[in-house]
Design a protein around this motif. Sequence first.
Motif, PDB file in Angstrom:
ATOM      1  N   ILE A   1       0.936  10.155  -3.344  1.00 28.17           N
ATOM      2  CA  ILE A   1      -0.258  10.979  -3.600  1.00 28.17           C
ATOM      3  C   ILE A   1      -0.566  11.840  -2.380  1.00 28.17           C
ATOM      4  O   ILE A   1      -0.869  13.035  -2.493  1.00 28.17           O
ATOM      5  CB  ILE A   1      -1.469  10.088  -3.932  1.00 28.17           C
ATOM      6  CG1 ILE A   1      -1.143   9.138  -5.085  1.00 28.17           C
ATOM      7  CG2 ILE A   1      -2.689  10.948  -4.257  1.00 28.17           C
ATOM      8  CD1 ILE A   1      -0.754   9.816  -6.360  1.00 28.17           C
ATOM      9  N   VAL A   2      -0.483  11.236  -1.207  1.00 27.16           N
ATOM     10  CA  VAL A   2      -0.780  11.959   0.029  1.00 27.16           C
ATOM     11  C   VAL A   2       0.220  13.103   0.235  1.00 27.16           C
ATOM     12  O   VAL A   2      -0.165  14.234   0.561  1.00 27.16           O
ATOM     13  CB  VAL A   2      -0.754  10.986   1.230  1.00 27.16           C
ATOM     14  CG1 VAL A   2      -0.928  11.739   2.537  1.00 27.16           C
ATOM     15  CG2 VAL A   2      -1.836   9.926   1.074  1.00 27.16           C
ATOM     16  N   ILE A   3       1.504  12.814   0.041  1.00 28.28           N
ATOM     17  CA  ILE A   3       2.540  13.841   0.209  1.00 28.28           C
ATOM     18  C   ILE A   3       2.335  14.973  -0.791  1.00 28.28           C
ATOM     19  O   ILE A   3       2.470  16.163  -0.445  1.00 28.28           O
ATOM     20  CB  ILE A   3       3.937  13.210   0.038  1.00 28.28           C
ATOM     21  CG1 ILE A   3       4.226  12.269   1.211  1.00 28.28           C
ATOM     22  CG2 ILE A   3       5.011  14.295  -0.043  1.00 28.28           C
ATOM     23  CD1 ILE A   3       5.461  11.415   1.024  1.00 28.28           C
ATOM     24  N   LYS A   4       1.987  14.629  -2.020  1.00 25.92           N
ATOM     25  CA  LYS A   4       1.757  15.650  -3.052  1.00 25.92           C
ATOM     26  C   LYS A   4       0.628  16.592  -2.655  1.00 25.92           C
ATOM     27  O   LYS A   4       0.723  17.813  -2.850  1.00 25.92           O
ATOM     28  CB  LYS A   4       1.432  14.975  -4.384  1.00 25.92           C
ATOM     29  CG  LYS A   4       1.197  15.954  -5.525  1.00 25.92           C
ATOM     30  CD  LYS A   4       0.851  15.225  -6.816  1.00 25.92           C
ATOM     31  CE  LYS A   4       0.545  16.228  -7.928  1.00 25.92           C
ATOM     32  NZ  LYS A   4       0.170  15.536  -9.189  1.00 25.92           N
ATOM     33  N   GLU A   5      -0.455  16.041  -2.076  1.00 28.35           N
ATOM     34  CA  GLU A   5      -1.578  16.885  -1.677  1.00 28.35           C
ATOM     35  C   GLU A   5      -1.212  17.811  -0.532  1.00 28.35           C
ATOM     36  O   GLU A   5      -1.682  18.944  -0.463  1.00 28.35           O
ATOM     37  CB  GLU A   5      -2.779  16.011  -1.292  1.00 28.35           C
ATOM     38  CG  GLU A   5      -3.471  15.366  -2.470  1.00 28.35           C
ATOM     39  CD  GLU A   5      -3.895  16.376  -3.513  1.00 28.35           C
ATOM     40  OE1 GLU A   5      -4.406  17.457  -3.146  1.00 28.35           O
ATOM     41  OE2 GLU A   5      -3.681  16.110  -4.706  1.00 28.35           O
ATOM     42  N   PHE A   6      -0.356  17.362   0.374  1.00 25.27           N
ATOM     43  CA  PHE A   6       0.114  18.237   1.447  1.00 25.27           C
ATOM     44  C   PHE A   6       0.897  19.422   0.880  1.00 25.27           C
ATOM     45  O   PHE A   6       0.899  20.519   1.454  1.00 25.27           O
ATOM     46  CB  PHE A   6       0.981  17.461   2.434  1.00 25.27           C
ATOM     47  CG  PHE A   6       0.200  16.723   3.479  1.00 25.27           C
ATOM     48  CD1 PHE A   6      -0.659  17.398   4.334  1.00 25.27           C
ATOM     49  CD2 PHE A   6       0.313  15.345   3.615  1.00 25.27           C
ATOM     50  CE1 PHE A   6      -1.390  16.725   5.304  1.00 25.27           C
ATOM     51  CE2 PHE A   6      -0.410  14.654   4.582  1.00 25.27           C
ATOM     52  CZ  PHE A   6      -1.263  15.348   5.429  1.00 25.27           C
ATOM     53  N   LYS A   7       1.558  19.196  -0.245  1.00 26.05           N
ATOM     54  CA  LYS A   7       2.359  20.264  -0.862  1.00 26.05           C
ATOM     55  C   LYS A   7       1.508  21.229  -1.683  1.00 26.05           C
ATOM     56  O   LYS A   7       1.870  22.400  -1.824  1.00 26.05           O
ATOM     57  CB  LYS A   7       3.437  19.651  -1.762  1.00 26.05           C
ATOM     58  CG  LYS A   7       4.537  18.908  -1.005  1.00 26.05           C
ATOM     59  CD  LYS A   7       5.560  18.334  -1.975  1.00 26.05           C
ATOM     60  CE  LYS A   7       6.683  17.618  -1.237  1.00 26.05           C
ATOM     61  NZ  LYS A   7       7.683  17.035  -2.186  1.00 26.05           N
ATOM     62  N   THR A   8       0.387  20.750  -2.219  1.00 23.47           N
ATOM     63  CA  THR A   8      -0.385  21.569  -3.162  1.00 23.47           C
ATOM     64  C   THR A   8      -1.621  22.238  -2.557  1.00 23.47           C
ATOM     65  O   THR A   8      -2.115  23.217  -3.107  1.00 23.47           O
ATOM     66  CB  THR A   8      -0.820  20.728  -4.371  1.00 23.47           C
ATOM     67  OG1 THR A   8      -1.550  19.580  -3.910  1.00 23.47           O
ATOM     68  CG2 THR A   8       0.389  20.258  -5.166  1.00 23.47           C
TER      69      THR A   8
ATOM     70  N   PHE B   1       0.805  -1.221   0.000  1.00 21.78           N
ATOM     71  CA  PHE B   1       0.000   0.000   0.000  1.00 21.78           C
ATOM     72  C   PHE B   1       0.844   1.281   0.000  1.00 21.78           C
ATOM     73  O   PHE B   1       0.345   2.359  -0.345  1.00 21.78           O
ATOM     74  CB  PHE B   1      -0.902   0.040   1.238  1.00 21.78           C
ATOM     75  CG  PHE B   1      -2.007  -0.977   1.241  1.00 21.78           C
ATOM     76  CD1 PHE B   1      -2.727  -1.262   0.100  1.00 21.78           C
ATOM     77  CD2 PHE B   1      -2.338  -1.654   2.415  1.00 21.78           C
ATOM     78  CE1 PHE B   1      -3.756  -2.197   0.107  1.00 21.78           C
ATOM     79  CE2 PHE B   1      -3.368  -2.583   2.440  1.00 21.78           C
ATOM     80  CZ  PHE B   1      -4.072  -2.860   1.284  1.00 21.78           C
ATOM     81  N   LEU B   2       2.095   1.190   0.414  1.00 24.50           N
ATOM     82  CA  LEU B   2       2.882   2.385   0.708  1.00 24.50           C
ATOM     83  C   LEU B   2       3.199   3.286  -0.493  1.00 24.50           C
ATOM     84  O   LEU B   2       3.442   4.477  -0.290  1.00 24.50           O
ATOM     85  CB  LEU B   2       4.170   1.984   1.430  1.00 24.50           C
ATOM     86  CG  LEU B   2       3.961   1.319   2.806  1.00 24.50           C
ATOM     87  CD1 LEU B   2       5.293   1.041   3.479  1.00 24.50           C
ATOM     88  CD2 LEU B   2       3.078   2.192   3.705  1.00 24.50           C
ATOM     89  N   PRO B   3       3.209   2.800  -1.758  1.00 28.05           N
ATOM     90  CA  PRO B   3       3.406   3.740  -2.872  1.00 28.05           C
ATOM     91  C   PRO B   3       2.373   4.870  -2.924  1.00 28.05           C
ATOM     92  O   PRO B   3       2.642   5.931  -3.487  1.00 28.05           O
ATOM     93  CB  PRO B   3       3.302   2.833  -4.107  1.00 28.05           C
ATOM     94  CG  PRO B   3       3.782   1.510  -3.629  1.00 28.05           C
ATOM     95  CD  PRO B   3       3.278   1.402  -2.224  1.00 28.05           C
ATOM     96  N   TYR B   4       1.204   4.656  -2.326  1.00 30.94           N
ATOM     97  CA  TYR B   4       0.179   5.701  -2.318  1.00 30.94           C
ATOM     98  C   TYR B   4       0.560   6.876  -1.412  1.00 30.94           C
ATOM     99  O   TYR B   4      -0.117   7.917  -1.430  1.00 30.94           O
ATOM    100  CB  TYR B   4      -1.166   5.113  -1.885  1.00 30.94           C
ATOM    101  CG  TYR B   4      -1.842   4.332  -2.987  1.00 30.94           C
ATOM    102  CD1 TYR B   4      -2.777   4.917  -3.820  1.00 30.94           C
ATOM    103  CD2 TYR B   4      -1.515   3.000  -3.214  1.00 30.94           C
ATOM    104  CE1 TYR B   4      -3.385   4.207  -4.845  1.00 30.94           C
ATOM    105  CE2 TYR B   4      -2.114   2.272  -4.239  1.00 30.94           C
ATOM    106  CZ  TYR B   4      -3.041   2.880  -5.045  1.00 30.94           C
ATOM    107  OH  TYR B   4      -3.632   2.186  -6.060  1.00 30.94           O
ATOM    108  N   LEU B   5       1.621   6.715  -0.652  1.00 29.00           N
ATOM    109  CA  LEU B   5       2.142   7.848   0.123  1.00 29.00           C
ATOM    110  C   LEU B   5       2.517   9.014  -0.780  1.00 29.00           C
ATOM    111  O   LEU B   5       2.451  10.182  -0.374  1.00 29.00           O
ATOM    112  CB  LEU B   5       3.373   7.413   0.924  1.00 29.00           C
ATOM    113  CG  LEU B   5       3.163   6.924   2.364  1.00 29.00           C
ATOM    114  CD1 LEU B   5       4.453   6.373   2.930  1.00 29.00           C
ATOM    115  CD2 LEU B   5       2.607   8.033   3.238  1.00 29.00           C
TER     116      LEU B   5
END
Length: 385
Positions: free
Chosen positions: A177-184, A171-175
């Motif tokens: 997407i989560v990290i990208k949203e924190f940046k944007t 599951f961890l590759p989806y991190l």
Amino acid sequence: MKKNLNPNNIFQRFKGLFSIGLSDALAAGISSLFWIYMATIIGPESYGELFYLFAIGNIAISISLLGSKSTLMVYVPKNIKLESTLFLIVIIFSLITTLIVFLIYSNYEIGLYIFGGVIFGLGGTELLAKKLYTNSFVLLMIQKSLMVVLSIGLYYYIGLPGVILGIGFSFLPYLLIVIKEFKTTQINFSLLKPRFIFISGAFGQNLLANLSSQVDKLFIAPMLGFILLGNYQLSLQFIAVFQLLPFIIMKFILPHDASGNPNRNLKIISILTSICLTGLIILVAPLVIPILFEGFTHVVELIQILSLSLIPLSVSTIYTSQLLGAEKSKTVIIGSIISFVTSILGIIILGNIFGIIGITVSYVLAMSVLCVFFLIIDLKKINFN
């Protein structure tokens, strides 16, 4: 008229549905083959034990997600940028939930599975809500490939715990997407306040739906043992392939329902297809299943009973999408409560009388009661919101 019937126009109109369908069909195919393989090498008892642990983990994941999946699917298409705020709260809750489960069961594998499942839920839903179907497909294929390779490899190295670890790591590759949203997107708690009622309703509905699908395993293990649980779970695994259709359709239509596009013809096709699949499963299961699973003695009759859930499930998912798209989450949660109570009563009463068959019937009964509830609400035009 000719323009509307042009294959290119049809493809462009339902391009998202084709992408979701292909993605979920391939993912389900990989998962099904994986679990069929695991069933043949570990046997019914270990299979049941494994899914007993997964039931605990899946309930913890549903609690940790706080209704964020439905919330993202409804508000992201409306360009309300609440992702980072929601992600932060969910991740904090997931860490707390993971710690509690670890303290109770002293099982670090389930802890990783819970955290990974939450990240998977957030990242995967974000891609679908933004209609980034190609990205969703690529990442899902990566996750499934990792699941197979890591789980089988770790199983032969450390046994059953390796299967749970392998899935958790996948599951961890989806991190990303989560990290990208924190940046944007900025963290802004004021975005959640006016939507608290909807989010609460979505949380309750998602949690109850998850409990309804997992609580049976928590009852079967102490009541009937891991061997019968293994038979029951393999039957569910088989039916889950055919349940893909209504869930694929819901993933596609929920953002459209939220945007005011009902896609009525697609919903009708979904119901008719579920009817045909039910008949097909009842006829074919006795011919195919005994060849594949000699050690699972109850699977054929369980699959035939469970197939009857496809029709009410298809209708219920359509109504759920329609209601959530209109932000009527209270109606959905009331239906989920009724379905959940029906499931629990069915497991306790029918399970004690008829054993594993009774518990299987209670699964179909819970789905049917939810379907009837939504039909009554629609016909009577009752609005709980």
